[in-house]
Design an enzyme around this catalytic site. Structure first.
Site, short mmCIF file in Angstrom:
data_model
loop_
_atom_site.label_atom_id
_atom_site.label_comp_id
_atom_site.label_asym_id
_atom_site.label_seq_id
_atom_site.Cartn_x
_atom_site.Cartn_y
_atom_site.Cartn_z
N GLY A 27 0.83 -1.19 0.00
CA GLY A 27 0.00 0.00 0.00
C GLY A 27 0.87 1.24 0.00
O GLY A 27 2.04 1.20 -0.39
N VAL A 82 4.78 -5.88 1.85
CA VAL A 82 5.02 -7.02 2.74
C VAL A 82 5.42 -8.21 1.88
O VAL A 82 4.77 -8.53 0.88
CB VAL A 82 3.77 -7.35 3.57
CG1 VAL A 82 4.04 -8.56 4.47
CG2 VAL A 82 3.35 -6.16 4.41
N ASP A 135 -4.31 1.64 15.69
CA ASP A 135 -4.90 1.38 14.37
C ASP A 135 -5.64 0.04 14.38
O ASP A 135 -5.44 -0.80 13.50
CB ASP A 135 -3.81 1.39 13.30
CG ASP A 135 -4.38 1.59 11.89
OD1 ASP A 135 -5.53 2.04 11.78
OD2 ASP A 135 -3.67 1.31 10.92
#
Length: 404
Positions: free
Chosen positions: A99, A104, A214
């Site tokens: 993103g 990852v 988050d």
């Protein structure tokens, strides 16, 4: 005479050939020496660059912070060479996702542990010290419902984190599937309880309280048995024991973000409680908090709160939850309403949330039924102010400027 000239010519040809061979050999030696020197220079330069990044990323500070545990120190600081081998030099085929904040990768370390390697795109230098402190803290956390942090690599411009690999996707993936049915209510209740347990641990049991900052369904990973694993501590912050909160740059996800924190920058454990309350709404309704808009132009939190006060939750609850849930579903809805209270001091602690969910899960199966009609709250009383208190929440939800 002719024979003598031929001998002389042979001598000159031989001499020229010898000179040519010698010159060629010298040139080859120079090329080899130059290549060796160049490679050695590149290697030394790469090593110096790695050391520069290691020092910039406060590698010595990390070593000091974990110096009391030699086993952690040895395991935590992972070299770039190790990660390049683990990912085939970060080959695109090893990408798990990405993103705006980074990519990852899936990798296999030399000890055969399968890991997920988070490679950020950028970092703010002033936050490096805080990052290292958090890594040192998280490395010592061992909780079955928190994704295990194996270590970090400090030999690149931006530090990389290495986590255990969880293979079964996210809660978001399992909840928001096509079709009328997804996770069972039993699974949703258990996953919520496990996530609450991990947050209560981070807030009150860990050596230094940690605020995740988050919490959302995307950051709840599920293993092969659908056991919840709280992940992505990239935004997390630790709170000194002598303080109730900290003031920091606002960060979080639209729809889950505590409005009090959004407006003041004051981060407390109750900010996580609010986000967890939104997560409960998501489990109850199967609506996406970051995109849901009702016919009255209300966001998920505001619309749920209005219907909760009116006793009309059947209008927003997931039909599958209404079918499978009983009075325990009502208890979870009331708990969610408390978690999303506008004022942080009106919200329960995550420990209280954990205890309540564990009690609800334990009593699961002994009661049945649908949703009661009529206004009700966690203490059984009528909510006269719940919908009114969200005028500020409505303003927050309509804002077009959200971090992360």
């Amino acid at each position: 005479m002719i024979e003598k000239m031929n001998n002389t010519m042979y001598i000159f040809v031989g001499l020229y050939l010898s000179i040519g061979v010698a010159v060629g050999a010298v040139i080859i030696l120079f090329v080899l020496a130059g290549s060796f020197t160049h490679k050695k220079f590149k290697y030394r330069r790469a090593q110096m660059l790695k050391q520069k990044f290691f020092e910039k990323n406060r590698g010595q500070l990390l070593r000091q912070l974990v110096s009391q545990r030699a086993d952690i120190t040895e395991r935590m600081i992972i070299t770039l060479d190790e990660l390049e081998k683990a990912t085939n030099k970060f080959d695109k085929s090893r990408e798990l996702g990405g993103g705006g904040h980074g990519t990852v990768y899936k990798g296999i370390l030399s000890d055969l542990h399968v890991v997920a390697i988070k490679k950020p795109k950028a970092a703010i230098q002033k936050e490096i010290d805080e990052f290292i402190n958090e890594v040192a803290i998280l490395s010592q956390i061992n909780h079955r419902n928190v994704v295990k942090l194996y270590g970090c690599c400090l030999e690149t411009e931006v530090p990389m984190l290495v986590y255990e690999f969880i293979s079964n996707g996210t809660l978001y993936d399992h909840l928001h599937v096509d079709g009328p049915r997804s996770l069972s209510w039993n699974d949703r209740l258990r996953i919520a309880t496990e996530a609450a347990r991990s947050l209560a641990y981070l807030h009150s049991t860990a050596s230094v309280p940690i605020i995740h900052r988050d919490i959302k369904s995307v950051n709840i990973l599920l293993d092969d048995t659908l056991t919840a694993k709280v992940a992505d501590f990239g935004a997390s912050r630790y709170v000194p024991l002598d303080r109730s909160g900290i003031t920091t740059r606002v960060q979080g996800t639209r729809g889950y973000l505590d409005p009090g924190y959004f407006y003041t920058g004051r981060l407390t454990e109750k900010s996580d409680v609010y986000s967890f309350g939104v997560l409960l709404l998501e489990l109850l309704t199967r609506k996406k908090p970051f995109s849901y808009i009702s016919s009255e132009d209300e966001g998920l939190v505001t619309h749920f709160s209005t219907l909760f006060a009116q006793g009309n939750l059947s209008e927003i609850l997931d039909p599958q939850v209404m079918e499978e849930g009983g009075s325990d579903m009502e208890e979870v809805a009331a708990l969610a309403a408390m978690c999303i209270a506008l004022r942080g001091e009106d919200r329960p602690s995550m420990k209280q949330v954990e205890i309540k969910l564990e009690g609800t899960q334990a009593s699961r199966g002994h009661e049945g039924g649908g949703v009661r009609n009529g206004p009700w709250t966690a203490d059984g009383g009528r909510s006269e102010v719940l919908s009114r208190q969200y005028s500020m929440e409505e303003e927050f939800a309509s804002s077009s400027r959200y971090p992360r």
